[in-house]
Design a protein around this motif. Sequence first.
Motif, PDB file in Angstrom:
ATOM      1  N   VAL A 166       0.925  -1.110   0.009  1.00  0.00           N
ATOM      2  CA  VAL A 166      -0.003   0.179  -0.083  1.00  0.00           C
ATOM      3  C   VAL A 166       1.091   1.351  -0.023  1.00  0.00           C
ATOM      4  N   VAL A 167       0.698   2.248  -0.967  1.00  0.00           N
ATOM      5  CA  VAL A 167       1.514   3.495  -0.911  1.00  0.00           C
ATOM      6  C   VAL A 167       0.726   4.764  -0.972  1.00  0.00           C
ATOM      7  N   PHE A 168       1.081   5.398   0.321  1.00  0.00           N
ATOM      8  CA  PHE A 168       0.430   6.605   0.575  1.00  0.00           C
ATOM      9  C   PHE A 168       0.994   7.795   0.101  1.00  0.00           C
ATOM     10  N   ASP A 169       2.347   7.702  -0.068  1.00  0.00           N
ATOM     11  CA  ASP A 169       3.021   9.050  -0.474  1.00  0.00           C
ATOM     12  C   ASP A 169       4.384   8.407  -1.006  1.00  0.00           C
ATOM     13  N   GLY A 170       5.386   9.697  -1.296  1.00  0.00           N
ATOM     14  CA  GLY A 170       6.462   9.364  -2.224  1.00  0.00           C
ATOM     15  C   GLY A 170       7.438   8.498  -1.150  1.00  0.00           C
TER      16      GLY A 170
ATOM     17  N   TYR B  84       6.484   4.936  -1.605  1.00  0.00           N
ATOM     18  CA  TYR B  84       6.983   4.780  -2.994  1.00  0.00           C
ATOM     19  C   TYR B  84       8.184   4.309  -3.075  1.00  0.00           C
ATOM     20  N   ALA B  85       8.932   5.112  -2.295  1.00  0.00           N
ATOM     21  CA  ALA B  85      10.556   4.951  -2.502  1.00  0.00           C
ATOM     22  C   ALA B  85      10.683   3.522  -1.885  1.00  0.00           C
ATOM     23  N   TRP B  86      10.125   3.440  -0.850  1.00  0.00           N
ATOM     24  CA  TRP B  86      10.302   2.211   0.156  1.00  0.00           C
ATOM     25  C   TRP B  86       9.799   0.967  -0.773  1.00  0.00           C
TER      26      TRP B  86
END
Lengths: 236, 236
Positions: A158-162, A165-167
């Motif tokens: 699950v991606v909430f933010d930048g 995303y990098a993680w």
Amino acid sequence: MTTLRIAEIFGPTIQGEGALIGEPTLFVRAGGCDYRCVWCDSMHAVDSAYRHTWTAMKPEAVWAELRRLSGDRPVTVSLSGGNPAIQDFGPLIALGRAAGYRFACETQGSVARPWFSDLDTLVLSPKPPSSGERVDWGTFADCVEAGRGARSTVMKIVVFDGADYAWAKEAHARHPELPLYLQPGNPEVDPQTPVDSQALADRLGWLTETAMADRWFAPRILPQLHVLIWGNRRGV
Amino acid sequence: MTTLRIAEIFGPTIQGEGALIGEPTLFVRAGGCDYRCVWCDSMHAVDSAYRHTWTAMKPEAVWAELRRLSGDRPVTVSLSGGNPAIQDFGPLIALGRAAGYRFACETQGSVARPWFSDLDTLVLSPKPPSSGERVDWGTFADCVEAGRGARSTVMKIVVFDGADYAWAKEAHARHPELPLYLQPGNPEVDPQTPVDSQALADRLGWLTETAMADRWFAPRILPQLHVLIWGNRRGV
């Protein structure tokens, strides 16, 4: 034999997210979790304050309910939670598979279980920084290993933010052998609040455009369909 | 060498529907079709009244554009239309595969081509009664046979109403070996008209509830994500 703590059993309906998106599915939501993600959308199956709403059931009783809901027609069963891996779902899986039902399990990868190998689909969803949790990658690798007998093992993030995303890119680099699914985070988890479809669409658009601009073509990017169709209501 | 009639090339963006939903994809939309479905959402690639907007391109030129759009990073390429099977995409597929790109093709199954065997994913989408077209099941079976070398062949059916739903069950009974995807029909195909998200969600809900009440668990049921995110706009 083992007793299971069950928060809810419902379906059949379509799986709303991840590798099996669109697949007719019965859902068994286990009560109890070893994590407390700040944006958890299933706190009623996580926080022990809700444990009086959980039912103690033998695997045979869960299986009888699955047969009733499906009219005895074999279908995919998704084990979710909470974290289903803190309980022993092996006996339930054995009962269902003998009748032709297929099993998927969604877990964060914090507890490895021998019965992962009896699954059709093992979905490991390590939690990104925005969750407030930290992943133990050694245990996560144990889960991948425990699932070697499964028909497929995938990773969902699950991606909430930048930062998430990098993680996710780093997580994929650790386990490039796992097909990857990204899902935009849903900050609106109150069942009473109407869903803002445009905001959902915008978050999917953001994540898609971020990955495409980055020329990162490894992940599939999918929304939560059930939220689009039914909002944040439970039991659908 | 062959010249291709191309209506548009765009991407990368995510595949919005069917078996590869969520997959980063470049789209090559071929100009020209042997069908005229009454609800066609791509008439600009079908009706020869639009042929002045189509570009005659050699496979090498299409391939150069795909490399440019993807920054030379291998990705999935979807051949759609119109009906791409009325043209010879074999040379383009050979160029792309040699560089690690994957190819999917979406066609109604009215023309069989040897290059179907060079695809990663062959999507055969026979058209239901609401389209106004009729399926020649003999030719459809020829398409399945031509695609034997593909990594996977699936069937996708658009469902507008109860008659289409009943027809989809018959189509699946003819080809139970093909994984099946159902997609609710979209009657709003004007790029100028804003999309009614609730109506889209309602149609997905209707199709899901119809199949579940019927205990028909064979198909996956999926919406058109691109319509949810970007409406009926072209080139996204």
